[in-house]
Design a protein around this motif. Structure first.
Motif, short mmCIF file in Angstrom:
data_model
loop_
_atom_site.label_atom_id
_atom_site.label_comp_id
_atom_site.label_asym_id
_atom_site.label_seq_id
_atom_site.Cartn_x
_atom_site.Cartn_y
_atom_site.Cartn_z
N CYS A 1 0.36 -0.85 -0.26
CA CYS A 1 0.00 0.28 0.04
C CYS A 1 0.88 0.71 0.11
CB CYS A 1 -1.04 0.50 1.33
SG CYS A 1 -3.01 -1.39 1.04
N LYS A 2 1.91 1.55 0.49
CA LYS A 2 2.97 2.47 0.58
C LYS A 2 3.65 2.82 -1.24
CE LYS A 2 2.74 4.07 5.13
NZ LYS A 2 2.89 4.63 5.81
N LEU A 3 3.95 1.47 -1.61
CA LEU A 3 4.61 1.66 -2.70
C LEU A 3 3.07 2.34 -3.97
CD1 LEU A 3 6.76 -0.86 -3.07
CD2 LEU A 3 7.09 1.67 -2.74
N ALA A 4 2.01 1.38 -4.11
CA ALA A 4 0.82 1.44 -5.11
C ALA A 4 -0.12 1.82 -4.28
CB ALA A 4 0.61 0.20 -5.33
N GLY A 5 -0.39 2.94 -3.11
CA GLY A 5 -1.63 3.52 -3.14
C GLY A 5 -2.50 2.14 -2.15
N HIS A 6 -2.91 3.29 -1.32
CA HIS A 6 -4.62 2.05 -1.22
C HIS A 6 -5.42 1.91 -1.92
CE1 HIS A 6 -2.78 2.34 3.40
NE2 HIS A 6 -2.06 3.76 3.22
N ASP A 7 -5.46 1.41 -2.04
CA ASP A 7 -7.19 0.62 -2.46
C ASP A 7 -8.64 1.63 -1.55
OD1 ASP A 7 -8.88 -0.21 -4.69
OD2 ASP A 7 -8.75 -2.26 -4.37
N TRP A 8 -9.53 1.63 -1.44
CA TRP A 8 -10.22 2.13 -0.54
C TRP A 8 -11.69 1.89 -1.49
CZ3 TRP A 8 -7.83 3.96 3.65
CH2 TRP A 8 -6.86 4.50 3.87
N ILE A 9 -12.49 1.46 0.26
CA ILE A 9 -14.06 1.39 -0.10
C ILE A 9 -14.38 2.45 1.35
CG2 ILE A 9 -13.37 -0.65 -1.90
CD1 ILE A 9 -14.12 -2.45 1.24
N LYS A 10 -15.58 2.53 0.12
CA LYS A 10 -16.27 3.18 1.94
C LYS A 10 -17.17 2.22 2.40
CE LYS A 10 -17.32 7.74 -0.98
NZ LYS A 10 -18.65 8.40 -1.28
N VAL A 11 -17.56 2.66 3.64
CA VAL A 11 -17.82 1.62 5.27
C VAL A 11 -18.77 2.32 5.61
CG1 VAL A 11 -17.34 0.42 6.47
CG2 VAL A 11 -16.43 0.37 4.46
N ALA A 12 -20.14 2.09 5.34
CA ALA A 12 -20.72 2.51 5.95
C ALA A 12 -20.84 2.57 8.10
CB ALA A 12 -22.31 2.35 5.91
N TYR A 13 -21.17 3.86 8.23
CA TYR A 13 -21.00 3.11 9.70
C TYR A 13 -22.36 2.54 10.60
CZ TYR A 13 -17.54 6.21 10.81
OH TYR A 13 -15.99 6.94 11.18
N PRO A 14 -22.37 2.15 11.27
CA PRO A 14 -23.61 1.18 12.31
C PRO A 14 -24.63 2.47 12.52
CG PRO A 14 -21.81 0.16 13.10
CD PRO A 14 -21.22 1.44 12.15
N THR A 15 -26.29 1.12 12.42
CA THR A 15 -27.27 2.25 12.66
C THR A 15 -27.24 2.59 13.73
OG1 THR A 15 -28.13 0.54 12.58
CG2 THR A 15 -28.33 1.74 10.06
N GLY A 16 -28.02 4.26 14.02
CA GLY A 16 -27.82 4.27 15.85
C GLY A 16 -29.15 3.37 16.45
N SER A 17 -28.98 3.70 17.67
CA SER A 17 -30.65 3.46 17.87
C SER A 17 -31.58 4.05 17.94
CB SER A 17 -30.45 3.76 20.02
OG SER A 17 -30.57 5.13 19.35
N PHE A 72 -17.32 6.06 6.52
CA PHE A 72 -15.64 5.76 6.33
C PHE A 72 -15.28 5.42 5.71
CE2 PHE A 72 -16.48 2.53 9.86
CZ PHE A 72 -15.57 1.55 8.93
N LEU A 73 -13.61 5.34 5.46
CA LEU A 73 -12.60 4.99 4.45
C LEU A 73 -12.60 3.11 4.75
CD1 LEU A 73 -11.30 7.71 1.63
CD2 LEU A 73 -13.38 6.54 1.61
N ARG A 74 -11.95 2.56 4.30
CA ARG A 74 -10.81 1.20 4.61
C ARG A 74 -10.52 0.79 3.55
NH1 ARG A 74 -14.05 -2.68 7.22
NH2 ARG A 74 -13.99 -1.05 8.52
N CYS A 75 -9.02 0.38 2.96
CA CYS A 75 -8.13 0.17 2.53
C CYS A 75 -8.39 -1.46 2.05
CB CYS A 75 -6.66 0.35 2.53
SG CYS A 75 -5.81 -0.33 0.92
N ARG A 76 -8.31 -1.87 1.17
CA ARG A 76 -8.62 -3.84 0.64
C ARG A 76 -8.28 -4.34 1.09
NH1 ARG A 76 -12.99 -3.96 -4.31
NH2 ARG A 76 -14.42 -1.95 -4.09
N ARG A 77 -6.83 -3.19 1.14
CA ARG A 77 -5.61 -4.31 0.89
C ARG A 77 -5.31 -4.70 2.00
NH1 ARG A 77 -3.66 -2.39 -4.26
NH2 ARG A 77 -3.27 -0.46 -2.98
#
Length: 58
Positions: free
Chosen positions: A10-26, A34-39
């Protein structure tokens, strides 16, 4: 795959980001995304979207 190899890739090729939803609230509504790298699974909570209520500027 070990963590060192994933982090180095990831440092060399760059992160592969995907959007992830926070859990539903009460109240049953989503709180944003938020963003999370697939690798390497690194999370970036500053770059995603966060639901803001009325009267909050930012």
């Amino acid at each position: 795959m070990n963590n060192l190899k994933r982090f180095t890739t990831c440092k060399l090729a760059g992160h592969d980001w995907i959007k992830v939803a926070y859990p539903t609230g009460s109240d049953g509504e989503r709180a944003g995304m938020f963003l999370r790298c697939r690798r390497c699974a690194k999370e970036d909570h500053d770059a995603g979207s966060v639901a803001r209520g009325p009267g909050i500027v930012g």
